[in-house]
Motif scaffolding. Structure first.
Motif, short mmCIF file in Angstrom:
data_model
loop_
_atom_site.label_atom_id
_atom_site.label_comp_id
_atom_site.label_asym_id
_atom_site.label_seq_id
_atom_site.Cartn_x
_atom_site.Cartn_y
_atom_site.Cartn_z
N ASP A 162 0.81 -1.22 0.00
CA ASP A 162 0.00 0.00 0.00
C ASP A 162 0.85 1.28 0.00
N TRP A 163 2.13 1.17 -0.32
CA TRP A 163 2.91 2.35 -0.69
C TRP A 163 2.64 2.56 -2.19
N TYR A 164 1.62 3.35 -2.48
CA TYR A 164 1.22 3.49 -3.87
C TYR A 164 2.28 4.22 -4.66
N PRO A 165 2.50 3.80 -5.90
CA PRO A 165 3.56 4.42 -6.70
C PRO A 165 3.26 5.89 -7.03
N ASP A 166 4.33 6.65 -7.20
CA ASP A 166 4.17 8.04 -7.65
C ASP A 166 3.83 8.05 -9.13
N GLU A 167 4.31 7.03 -9.83
CA GLU A 167 4.06 6.96 -11.27
C GLU A 167 3.96 5.48 -11.65
N GLN A 168 3.15 5.18 -12.63
CA GLN A 168 3.13 3.81 -13.14
C GLN A 168 2.77 3.79 -14.61
N LYS A 169 3.23 2.73 -15.26
CA LYS A 169 2.98 2.60 -16.70
C LYS A 169 2.70 1.14 -17.00
N THR A 170 1.92 0.93 -18.03
CA THR A 170 1.68 -0.43 -18.52
C THR A 170 2.20 -0.47 -19.95
N LEU A 171 3.03 -1.47 -20.23
CA LEU A 171 3.58 -1.60 -21.58
C LEU A 171 3.09 -2.89 -22.21
N VAL A 172 2.83 -2.84 -23.48
CA VAL A 172 2.50 -4.07 -24.22
C VAL A 172 3.83 -4.63 -24.72
N VAL A 173 4.12 -5.85 -24.28
CA VAL A 173 5.42 -6.46 -24.60
C VAL A 173 5.15 -7.88 -25.12
#
Ligand SMILES: C[S@@+](CC[C@H](N)C(=O)[O-])C[C@H]1O[C@@H](n2cnc3c(N)ncnc32)[C@H](O)[C@@H]1O
Length: 306
Positions: A162-173
């Motif tokens: 529950d330390w939520y990220p400051d930034e996140q991304k989802t990549l199609v790989v």
């Protein structure tokens, strides 16, 4: 003999260059890794995005916890000019990583060490990277949160509870076959300074110094609490720490009517120096605050790992 063949296959993959090593992912599964999680390489396209996300630069020192074939460490040095350390328990992978560093001409900036990641001194790191199980990230979390405020953390696929990220991304790989096949998640955090506590502050409003008290609570990077001005007016605090940077707003609570205040500043030890904007006036007024009673971070539900 089998090990030598595997080793040669690795070297030839590295010889194809960093971009080509994306395709090495499937072959690399032949090596299982040693320790608390099996070896699975991060696809190179994801490595590149992870290092861009934390804005890695040549003044950084990155530590990759469980460095596998060394791709994060080597890319950090080769593409970003950073110094980097990889720790792993798997001697075969450490050898592969050292050979690759030599081939890529980055041995002066990188080190690979046979070491348990839970016993690694992280204090000099400006960036930490992981591709580990969620439970391992959670176990590491207290040591990471104790690092210098501003230290950046980037993780592939698994977050930090529950330390939520400051930034996140989802990549199609498409070439990714493990975890969630075809998809990679990247999470990043900045270690927050501890702002929880009671602060005394003065703001100059229309030529008059107005004293404020802030009572702040903090859950990881998120801060909230109360602001009270001399005379009793006050409001609700909501904001965020990004390393030593503090940013919060104060808005009216209930029947009290105060103009919205937007604070920003830098926290150094027991002092915050910054500016505040009041209501619709775009003027940035100087603002300082002094800590009078230090608080503690609110305990997380998932403290202690799982
Ligand atoms: C999922 S792989 C990630 C490899 C690399 N970081 C990457 O992203 O391509 C995890 C690595 O951690 C190593 N490892 C597992 N437990 C460890 C421990 N306790 N200490 C050090 N390394 C560990 C494994 O040998 C493996 O190479």
């Amino acid at each position: 003999m089998k090990a030598i063949k595997r080793y040669q296959r690795y070297l030839s993959l590295w010889a194809l260059g960093l971009a080509a090593s994306m395709g090495a992912a499937a072959s690399a599964h032949a090596q299982s890794g040693v320790g608390d999680v099996v070896y699975v390489p991060t696809p190179q396209v994801v490595v590149d995005e992870m290092l861009n996300m934390v804005k890695l630069n040549k003044s950084d020192f990155l530590i990759d916890l469980g460095s596998g074939d060394g791709r994060l460490v080597i890319t950090a040095a080769k593409k970003h000019g950073a110094r980097a350390l990889g720790v792993d328990l798997d001697r075969y992978l450490l050898k592969v990583a050292n050979e690759a560093a030599q081939k890529e001409g980055v041995t002066e900036r990188v080190t690979f060490r046979e070491q348990n990641l839970f016993q690694t001194d992280l204090s000099d790191a400006t960036v930490i990277s992981t591709y580990l199980l969620p439970s391992m990230n959670l176990k590491l979390r207290p040591s990471i949160l104790a690092l210098k405020p501003g230290t950046r953390v980037v993780a592939h696929d698994y977050a930090m509870g529950d330390w939520y990220p400051d930034e996140q991304k989802t990549l199609v790989v498409p070439e990714k076959k493990v975890g969630n096949p075809g998809i990679s998640y990247i999470f990043s955090w900045v270690v927050p300074a501890l702002a929880a506590g009671q602060w005394q502050s003065t703001i100059n409003v229309s030529g008059k110094d107005v004293a404020y008290q802030f009572d702040l609570t903090q859950f990881f990077q998120n801060i909230d609490g109360n602001a009270t001005a001399a005379g009793g007016a006050g409001g609700e605090v909501r904001g965020k720490m990004t390393g030593e940077q503090i940013r919060f707003s104060v808005s009216s609570r209930g029947a009290q009517k105060i103009e919205r205040h937007e604070f920003q500043g830098v926290m150094k030890g027991d002092t915050i120096t910054g500016t505040v904007r009041i209501g619709l006036d775009s003027t940035q007024r100087p603002w300082t605050a002094k800590l009078i009673k230090r608080g503690a971070m609110t305990r997380a539900q998932d403290e202690g790992g799982n």
